[in-house]
Motif scaffolding. Sequence first.
Motif, PDB file in Angstrom:
ATOM      1  N   GLU B 160       0.820  -1.201   0.000  1.00 49.97           N
ATOM      2  CA  GLU B 160       0.000   0.000   0.000  1.00 49.97           C
ATOM      3  C   GLU B 160       0.858   1.257   0.000  1.00 49.97           C
ATOM      4  OE1 GLU B 160      -2.964  -0.166   3.159  1.00 49.97           O
ATOM      5  OE2 GLU B 160      -4.032  -1.313   1.640  1.00 49.97           O
ATOM      6  N   ILE B 161       2.021   1.168   0.651  1.00 50.86           N
ATOM      7  CA  ILE B 161       2.898   2.344   0.716  1.00 50.86           C
ATOM      8  C   ILE B 161       3.360   2.714  -0.685  1.00 50.86           C
ATOM      9  CG2 ILE B 161       5.043   3.230   1.660  1.00 50.86           C
ATOM     10  CD1 ILE B 161       4.700   1.156   3.914  1.00 50.86           C
ATOM     11  N   ALA B 162       3.889   1.730  -1.394  1.00 53.31           N
ATOM     12  CA  ALA B 162       4.375   2.003  -2.747  1.00 53.31           C
ATOM     13  C   ALA B 162       3.233   2.459  -3.646  1.00 53.31           C
ATOM     14  CB  ALA B 162       5.024   0.748  -3.319  1.00 53.31           C
ATOM     15  N   MET B 163       2.045   1.873  -3.430  1.00 55.40           N
ATOM     16  CA  MET B 163       0.888   2.238  -4.245  1.00 55.40           C
ATOM     17  C   MET B 163       0.524   3.703  -4.010  1.00 55.40           C
ATOM     18  SD  MET B 163      -2.633   0.163  -4.281  1.00 55.40           S
ATOM     19  CE  MET B 163      -3.386  -0.318  -5.792  1.00 55.40           C
ATOM     20  N   GLY B 164       0.473   4.069  -2.733  1.00 59.89           N
ATOM     21  CA  GLY B 164       0.142   5.453  -2.395  1.00 59.89           C
ATOM     22  C   GLY B 164       1.152   6.431  -2.959  1.00 59.89           C
ATOM     23  N   LEU B 165       2.438   6.061  -2.860  1.00 58.65           N
ATOM     24  CA  LEU B 165       3.476   6.965  -3.360  1.00 58.65           C
ATOM     25  C   LEU B 165       3.404   7.088  -4.885  1.00 58.65           C
ATOM     26  CD1 LEU B 165       6.516   5.961  -1.162  1.00 58.65           C
ATOM     27  CD2 LEU B 165       5.377   8.172  -1.206  1.00 58.65           C
ATOM     28  N   SER B 166       3.076   5.990  -5.556  1.00 57.32           N
ATOM     29  CA  SER B 166       3.005   6.071  -7.019  1.00 57.32           C
ATOM     30  C   SER B 166       1.846   6.954  -7.451  1.00 57.32           C
ATOM     31  CB  SER B 166       2.878   4.680  -7.627  1.00 57.32           C
ATOM     32  OG  SER B 166       1.632   4.129  -7.310  1.00 57.32           O
ATOM     33  N   ILE B 167       0.811   7.034  -6.597  1.00 56.42           N
ATOM     34  CA  ILE B 167      -0.340   7.876  -6.926  1.00 56.42           C
ATOM     35  C   ILE B 167      -0.031   9.351  -6.695  1.00 56.42           C
ATOM     36  CG2 ILE B 167      -2.606   8.486  -6.032  1.00 56.42           C
ATOM     37  CD1 ILE B 167      -2.627   6.302  -8.036  1.00 56.42           C
ATOM     38  N   ILE B 168       0.881   9.610  -5.730  1.00 58.05           N
ATOM     39  CA  ILE B 168       1.154  11.021  -5.389  1.00 58.05           C
ATOM     40  C   ILE B 168       1.609  11.796  -6.621  1.00 58.05           C
ATOM     41  CG2 ILE B 168       2.786  12.483  -4.142  1.00 58.05           C
ATOM     42  CD1 ILE B 168       2.395  10.727  -1.752  1.00 58.05           C
ATOM     43  N   ALA B 169       2.475  11.165  -7.431  1.00 55.50           N
ATOM     44  CA  ALA B 169       2.960  11.847  -8.632  1.00 55.50           C
ATOM     45  C   ALA B 169       1.795  12.206  -9.544  1.00 55.50           C
ATOM     46  CB  ALA B 169       3.951  10.947  -9.361  1.00 55.50           C
ATOM     47  N   LEU B 170       0.825  11.294  -9.632  1.00 53.68           N
ATOM     48  CA  LEU B 170      -0.338  11.551 -10.477  1.00 53.68           C
ATOM     49  C   LEU B 170      -1.174  12.691  -9.919  1.00 53.68           C
ATOM     50  CD1 LEU B 170      -1.826  10.054 -12.918  1.00 53.68           C
ATOM     51  CD2 LEU B 170      -3.405   9.350 -11.157  1.00 53.68           C
ATOM     52  N   MET B 172      -0.103  15.110  -8.076  1.00 49.57           N
ATOM     53  CA  MET B 172       0.636  16.356  -8.329  1.00 49.57           C
ATOM     54  C   MET B 172       0.322  16.893  -9.714  1.00 49.57           C
ATOM     55  SD  MET B 172       4.219  15.207  -6.654  1.00 49.57           S
ATOM     56  CE  MET B 172       5.250  16.259  -7.645  1.00 49.57           C
ATOM     57  N   MET B 173       0.238  15.983 -10.671  1.00 47.75           N
ATOM     58  CA  MET B 173      -0.033  16.406 -12.041  1.00 47.75           C
ATOM     59  C   MET B 173      -1.443  16.943 -12.212  1.00 47.75           C
ATOM     60  SD  MET B 173       1.429  13.635 -14.658  1.00 47.75           S
ATOM     61  CE  MET B 173       0.029  13.958 -15.722  1.00 47.75           C
ATOM     62  N   THR B 174      -2.420  16.176 -11.710  1.00 44.06           N
ATOM     63  CA  THR B 174      -3.808  16.548 -11.958  1.00 44.06           C
ATOM     64  C   THR B 174      -4.320  17.552 -10.938  1.00 44.06           C
ATOM     65  OG1 THR B 174      -4.462  14.627 -10.680  1.00 44.06           O
ATOM     66  CG2 THR B 174      -4.406  14.367 -13.055  1.00 44.06           C
ATOM     67  N   GLY B 175      -3.719  17.551  -9.763  1.00 49.44           N
ATOM     68  CA  GLY B 175      -4.131  18.507  -8.744  1.00 49.44           C
ATOM     69  C   GLY B 175      -5.489  18.229  -8.154  1.00 49.44           C
ATOM     70  N   THR B 176      -5.977  16.994  -8.235  1.00 50.37           N
ATOM     71  CA  THR B 176      -7.279  16.682  -7.648  1.00 50.37           C
ATOM     72  C   THR B 176      -7.318  15.231  -7.203  1.00 50.37           C
ATOM     73  OG1 THR B 176      -9.628  16.476  -8.072  1.00 50.37           O
ATOM     74  CG2 THR B 176      -8.179  16.198  -9.951  1.00 50.37           C
ATOM     75  N   ASN B 198      -3.004   9.589 -18.946  1.00 50.02           N
ATOM     76  CA  ASN B 198      -1.968   9.808 -17.934  1.00 50.02           C
ATOM     77  C   ASN B 198      -0.804   8.837 -18.064  1.00 50.02           C
ATOM     78  OD1 ASN B 198      -3.037  12.004 -16.705  1.00 50.02           O
ATOM     79  ND2 ASN B 198      -4.252  10.811 -15.251  1.00 50.02           N
ATOM     80  N   VAL B 199      -1.068   7.688 -18.674  1.00 49.15           N
ATOM     81  CA  VAL B 199      -0.009   6.691 -18.762  1.00 49.15           C
ATOM     82  C   VAL B 199       1.165   7.230 -19.585  1.00 49.15           C
ATOM     83  CG1 VAL B 199      -0.957   5.534 -20.794  1.00 49.15           C
ATOM     84  CG2 VAL B 199       0.468   4.260 -19.221  1.00 49.15           C
ATOM     85  N   VAL B 200       0.877   8.174 -20.502  1.00 47.00           N
ATOM     86  CA  VAL B 200       1.946   8.751 -21.316  1.00 47.00           C
ATOM     87  C   VAL B 200       2.861   9.608 -20.451  1.00 47.00           C
ATOM     88  CG1 VAL B 200       2.435  10.201 -23.307  1.00 47.00           C
ATOM     89  CG2 VAL B 200       0.466   8.684 -23.322  1.00 47.00           C
ATOM     90  N   TYR B 201       2.254  10.341 -19.483  1.00 40.95           N
ATOM     91  CA  TYR B 201       3.058  11.203 -18.618  1.00 40.95           C
ATOM     92  C   TYR B 201       3.662  10.443 -17.447  1.00 40.95           C
ATOM     93  CZ  TYR B 201       0.374  14.707 -21.111  1.00 40.95           C
ATOM     94  OH  TYR B 201      -0.222  15.448 -22.084  1.00 40.95           O
ATOM     95  N   GLN B 202       3.019   9.362 -17.065  1.00 43.61           N
ATOM     96  CA  GLN B 202       3.424   8.653 -15.843  1.00 43.61           C
ATOM     97  C   GLN B 202       3.685   7.174 -16.120  1.00 43.61           C
ATOM     98  OE1 GLN B 202       3.862   9.418 -12.626  1.00 43.61           O
ATOM     99  NE2 GLN B 202       3.632  11.608 -12.929  1.00 43.61           N
ATOM    100  N   ALA B 336       9.852  12.641  -7.220  1.00 46.27           N
ATOM    101  CA  ALA B 336      10.858  13.688  -7.367  1.00 46.27           C
ATOM    102  C   ALA B 336      10.984  14.106  -8.827  1.00 46.27           C
ATOM    103  CB  ALA B 336      12.198  13.181  -6.833  1.00 46.27           C
ATOM    104  N   ILE B 337      11.039  13.125  -9.727  1.00 51.38           N
ATOM    105  CA  ILE B 337      11.198  13.441 -11.154  1.00 51.38           C
ATOM    106  C   ILE B 337       9.993  14.225 -11.654  1.00 51.38           C
ATOM    107  CG2 ILE B 337      11.338  12.435 -13.463  1.00 51.38           C
ATOM    108  CD1 ILE B 337      12.851  10.078 -12.128  1.00 51.38           C
ATOM    109  N   THR B 338       8.801  13.778 -11.251  1.00 49.49           N
ATOM    110  CA  THR B 338       7.590  14.481 -11.674  1.00 49.49           C
ATOM    111  C   THR B 338       7.628  15.933 -11.212  1.00 49.49           C
ATOM    112  OG1 THR B 338       6.426  12.404 -11.414  1.00 49.49           O
ATOM    113  CG2 THR B 338       5.081  14.358 -11.681  1.00 49.49           C
TER     114      THR B 338
END
Lengths: 189, 348
Positions: B160-170, B172-176, B198-202, B336-338
């Motif tokens: 769940e931790i990795a899942m949550g972190l992978s979503i954070i980047a998304l 950040m992009m969408t802002g919602t 989004n898969v293209v950006y992430q 970080a990259i995002t």
Amino acid sequence: MKSLTGRAKVLDNPKMTFKERIYLPAIIGGITITLRHLFKRKATIRYPEEKRTFSPVWRGMHVLKRDDNGAERCTACGLCAVACPAEAITMTAAERKPGEEKLYREEKYAATYEINMLRCIFCGLCEEACPKEAIFLTDRLVSTDYARDGFIYGKDKLVEPVDKRVDVSKRQTPNVLEFKKIKHYRHNR
Amino acid sequence: MTSFFIYKAILVVVVFGIMLMAAMYSTYLERKVAAFIQDRVGPNRAGPFGILQPLADGIKMFMKEEIIPEVANKTLFIVGPCIAMLTAIMAGVVIPWGGELVINGVPYVLQIIDFDFGLLYVFGVVSLGVYGIMIGGWASNNKFSLFGAIRASAQMISYEIAMGLSIIALIMMTGTLSLREIVEFQAGGTGSTWNFWNVVYQPLGFLLFLVCAFAECNRTPFDLPESETELVGGYHTEYSSMKLGFYLFAEYINMFISSAVISTLYFGGTNFPFMNDLGLSQNAITILGTLAFFIKIGFFVFFYMWIRWTLPRFRYDQLMYLGWRVLIPLAIANVAITGLVMILTDRI
């Protein structure tokens, strides 16, 4: 040091490359293989509708043949029972009464003739031993049963019906026919 | 007001029905995919191509004898599968199943509730699912069940931790966090409204999310909780009849929901290419969008099965290594990259 057998291999255990360590190329390789299998022709034979074709020399359930006039060929000589390595065949002989010439070809016949299909190994030695060309193995299957008694096949199941002859021409290969002509063997005389 | 309730009630019933049907036919699809990958034909006796097989399986499940072990905790033993089923179904509430359907001038949105925090809700509900497994395994009073349950909880919490972190980047992009807004962010078309999925950006984020979703759903190669070969049946060893059916159903519903979430977050949800350029009416776009969404979901459900019949199971230490020492650092790097790219391209 040279090994005794000369088959020993030096273990080569190199460090994994980056490509191997990220694991994804291997997964993609794997899923392409399974994808190809997805569209492959299936090996299944849908049994009751489709049946596997048997080899021409398939040895299945036995048949006791009748001659062209419909009389039973078996004379209860017992050679098949002697030849049987699994001791699956038993019979009792009886003498033909006057008026039964239509039923039995010779003066002696098998009053009962039983093959225990659970003992039988379908080797075909009974067929080879028979001097009268009375018993043959056919391409029919011995069906399943719930009780052991059901596997002891008597004459009711083994003798071919007069109106529904069983084709054994496949079993009478030229080699068999040639062999049966050799009068040197006692059972062919 | 009553029309509003009727429309929501219909929507709830339809979504509920669709999820149950999807779970039912996932079992059929699973068997078919397994068979085809192994060069067999699979179930083909009940009805044409065996499509009545799930019904036969369901009747069998109901008719089986119900066994509650003597030493089991009876209340928890029954509560376990109920929680698993409940949490699996609850996640379907916030999924945007379609756009707006206009009937007699009244717009009807094909989504039960659009929470502002929809994504958090999904995560919360899905992580509650571990209680179903944990309680079931504990209540069985069987060491295999307990092992399965412990493995399940450890695995789900780790991933769940990795899942949550992978979503954070998304996020950040969408802002919602609202799933509908994330879908609208990816709205297809050309000209001014052109947006890639989004898969293209992430791509990295998607990969991490996918791996974690496999682990969250306890699917191969992360099916350690129920690894048949070593733990008998894992957490549902002692279960029989429809309680076992509930666990299996919950697993398939979870699969369906996570496929829906993946489609929503990374593959445009109800959007399809050139949706605004074909000159279609609003309703046609909505219906085609829903259809496109279900095709995407179907593909991911198939993908789950495809992977299951390809890859072997991870060893437990490998599972933990992958979760903690590979996925979490990668997810942090992705964040970080995002962030860096967003600053450089002035997209904040």
